[in-house]
Design a protein around this motif. Structure first.
Motif, PDB file in Angstrom:
ATOM      1  N   UNK A  61       0.841  -1.185   0.000  1.00 51.98           N
ATOM      2  CA  UNK A  61       0.000   0.000   0.000  1.00 51.98           C
ATOM      3  C   UNK A  61       0.876   1.233   0.000  1.00 51.98           C
ATOM      4  N   UNK A  62       0.262   2.337  -0.411  1.00 47.89           N
ATOM      5  CA  UNK A  62       0.939   3.628  -0.373  1.00 47.89           C
ATOM      6  C   UNK A  62      -0.048   4.673   0.124  1.00 47.89           C
ATOM      7  N   UNK A  63       0.483   5.749   0.639  1.00 50.37           N
ATOM      8  CA  UNK A  63      -0.354   6.833   1.153  1.00 50.37           C
ATOM      9  C   UNK A  63      -1.174   7.428   0.016  1.00 50.37           C
ATOM     10  N   UNK A  83      -3.533   0.278   9.599  1.00 50.30           N
ATOM     11  CA  UNK A  83      -4.189   0.740  10.828  1.00 50.30           C
ATOM     12  C   UNK A  83      -3.145   1.205  11.840  1.00 50.30           C
ATOM     13  N   UNK A  84      -2.060   0.435  11.984  1.00 54.01           N
ATOM     14  CA  UNK A  84      -0.973   0.809  12.900  1.00 54.01           C
ATOM     15  C   UNK A  84      -0.352   2.151  12.521  1.00 54.01           C
ATOM     16  N   UNK A  85      -0.370   2.481  11.252  1.00 58.65           N
ATOM     17  CA  UNK A  85       0.203   3.734  10.782  1.00 58.65           C
ATOM     18  C   UNK A  85      -0.791   4.894  10.822  1.00 58.65           C
ATOM     19  N   UNK A  86      -1.990   4.619  11.331  1.00 56.39           N
ATOM     20  CA  UNK A  86      -2.952   5.690  11.525  1.00 56.39           C
ATOM     21  C   UNK A  86      -3.963   5.887  10.412  1.00 56.39           C
ATOM     22  N   UNK A  87      -3.961   5.014   9.424  1.00 59.97           N
ATOM     23  CA  UNK A  87      -4.954   5.123   8.360  1.00 59.97           C
ATOM     24  C   UNK A  87      -6.300   4.591   8.848  1.00 59.97           C
TER      25      UNK A  87
END
Length: 150
Positions: free
Chosen positions: A64-66, A101-105
């Motif tokens: 995935x990418x931002x 999810x861990x990265x705040x998405x």
């Protein structure tokens, strides 16, 4: 099966992406029929990758990418033909969702298409719903975009 977290520069991921491109070319009837998609599948802006291994053999990957501050875009999901139907893609997707999810998405989006019947079935089964085409896919009627709240 072993899963390794890496990035878009990983040699095994790059090899699997080439195999994915060959698979997509077969479905589309050649690279020229999917040329408009190629610019949106570059690996240089992909930082989050998971590669699945059978012993030391890379057999699948997903990344995935931002997309924006709340949403990441799933990219380059692929499992080698001989390993399909064993739950690997589902495991890859679950691991990606957890990592995002861990990265705040809060959301994941993806682009797929009707010819990718197994992928479309998986995405629907694990909770992705069809949404209006986003970003570069807005004017591509053959694209199907999906989204999931994570």
């Amino acid at each position: 099966m072993r899963f390794k977290y890496t990035d878009g520069g990983n040699a095994d991921f790059i090899t699997l992406c080439h195999e994915l491109d060959e698979f997509l070319n077969e479905i589309a009837g050649g690279e020229e029929n999917r040329a408009e998609y190629i610019p949106y599948n570059q690996l240089n802006d992909i930082q989050d990758v998971i590669v699945a291994y059978d012993n030391e053999l890379p057999v699948g990957s997903a990344s995935f990418k931002k997309y924006d501050n709340e949403c990441a875009e799933i990219k380059r999901v692929f499992v080698k033909k001989e390993y399909r139907g064993k739950g690997i893609s589902k495991s890859l997707m679950e691991l990606l969702e957890n990592r995002a999810r861990e990265q705040g998405y809060h959301y994941l989006i993806l682009e797929s298409g009707e010819p990718l019947t197994a992928a479309m079935a998986l995405y629907k089964k694990i909770g992705y719903t069809i949404v209006p085409n986003y970003g570069p896919y807005q004017d591509m009627p053959e694209s199907i975009c999906m989204k999931k709240k994570i």
